[in-house]
Design a protein around this motif. Structure first.
Motif, PDB file in Angstrom:
ATOM      1  N   VAL A 209       5.003  16.426 -16.386  1.00 19.56           N
ATOM      2  CA  VAL A 209       5.568  17.234 -15.319  1.00 19.56           C
ATOM      3  C   VAL A 209       4.601  18.340 -14.900  1.00 19.56           C
ATOM      4  O   VAL A 209       4.406  18.599 -13.720  1.00 19.56           O
ATOM      5  N   ALA A 210       3.976  18.984 -15.874  1.00 20.69           N
ATOM      6  CA  ALA A 210       3.161  20.159 -15.590  1.00 20.69           C
ATOM      7  C   ALA A 210       1.673  19.871 -15.533  1.00 20.69           C
ATOM      8  O   ALA A 210       0.874  20.785 -15.487  1.00 20.69           O
ATOM      9  N   ARG A 211       1.285  18.606 -15.497  1.00 18.94           N
ATOM     10  CA  ARG A 211      -0.137  18.275 -15.484  1.00 18.94           C
ATOM     11  C   ARG A 211      -0.810  18.920 -14.297  1.00 18.94           C
ATOM     12  O   ARG A 211      -0.406  18.761 -13.161  1.00 18.94           O
ATOM     13  N   THR A 212      -1.832  19.679 -14.584  1.00 17.25           N
ATOM     14  CA  THR A 212      -2.586  20.328 -13.534  1.00 17.25           C
ATOM     15  C   THR A 212      -3.455  19.302 -12.827  1.00 17.25           C
ATOM     16  O   THR A 212      -3.845  18.296 -13.392  1.00 17.25           O
ATOM     17  N   VAL A 213      -3.742  19.569 -11.595  1.00 19.26           N
ATOM     18  CA  VAL A 213      -4.572  18.680 -10.787  1.00 19.26           C
ATOM     19  C   VAL A 213      -5.762  19.486 -10.297  1.00 19.26           C
ATOM     20  O   VAL A 213      -5.604  20.558  -9.730  1.00 19.26           O
ATOM     21  N   ARG A 214      -6.941  18.982 -10.532  1.00 22.72           N
ATOM     22  CA  ARG A 214      -8.129  19.648 -10.019  1.00 22.72           C
ATOM     23  C   ARG A 214      -8.054  19.688  -8.503  1.00 22.72           C
ATOM     24  O   ARG A 214      -7.605  18.757  -7.871  1.00 22.72           O
TER      25      ARG A 214
ATOM     26  N   ARG B  44      -5.278  23.084 -22.276  1.00 20.52           N
ATOM     27  CA  ARG B  44      -5.391  24.541 -22.437  1.00 20.52           C
ATOM     28  C   ARG B  44      -4.789  25.272 -21.249  1.00 20.52           C
ATOM     29  O   ARG B  44      -4.061  26.261 -21.414  1.00 20.52           O
ATOM     30  N   ILE B  45      -5.060  24.803 -20.051  1.00 25.95           N
ATOM     31  CA  ILE B  45      -4.540  25.474 -18.856  1.00 25.95           C
ATOM     32  C   ILE B  45      -3.034  25.263 -18.735  1.00 25.95           C
ATOM     33  O   ILE B  45      -2.312  26.181 -18.342  1.00 25.95           O
ATOM     34  N   ASP B  46      -2.543  24.098 -19.096  1.00 28.39           N
ATOM     35  CA  ASP B  46      -1.095  23.877 -19.116  1.00 28.39           C
ATOM     36  C   ASP B  46      -0.413  24.899 -20.018  1.00 28.39           C
ATOM     37  O   ASP B  46       0.601  25.494 -19.661  1.00 28.39           O
TER      38      ASP B  46
END
Length: 156
Positions: free
Chosen positions: A139-144, A61-63
């Protein structure tokens, strides 16, 4: 465990999350559709993909939100489009995963003619819309924030 039976249903669950991230989804509903107990789904999903189904859904969702924030939609419309329950939950999760509030993410895009943002959200803002979904997610995976590597300071 026989991986020939496990992986197809895990891929179906992951694909469903990728397709229906904007809809209300929970682990129980995903488990019912896969005809397995919710706890088993969570454990197997975490083993296979390194995160729980809920964490994967939230990251997806955030991506997507990082891409939508590049457009003309207001913050509430982006929140609804990605399936977040409330604006407060959306802002909190976005900030947790990208390190930026949605407003600062968007203002960073507006301030840079190339449309990039310095920081964890930079890859998502760099024009990945044309990439295949499987590559764009890597590529765009968010990281906590708590997963991001800490900067090492010299002790002296």
């Amino acid at each position: 465990m026989d991986t020939s039976r496990t992986h197809p249903w895990l891929r179906r669950v992951r694909d469903r999350i990728d397709r229906e991230y904007g809809k209300p989804l929970d682990v129980e509903a995903l488990a019912r559709a896969a005809h397995i107990p919710a706890g088993h789904l969570s454990r197997q999903f975490r083993t296979a993909y390194g995160m729980s189904p809920y964490a994967y859904l939230t990251a997806r969702r955030i991506d997507r939100a990082t891409l939508l924030l590049r457009g003309d939609l207001d913050l509430e419309a982006v929140c609804r489009a990605v399936g977040c329950a409330t604006l407060g939950v959306f802002v909190t999760r976005f900030t947790e995963l990208t390190g930026l509030t949605p407003e600062s993410f968007r203002s960073g895009l507006a301030g840079d003619p190339a449309g990039s943002v310095d920081g964890p959200g930079a890859a998502a803002a760099a024009g990945i819309e044309a990439m295949p979904v499987c590559l764009a997610q890597r590529v765009a995976r968010t990281v906590r924030n708590q997963e991001a590597p800490a900067r090492h300071r010299p002790l002296t």
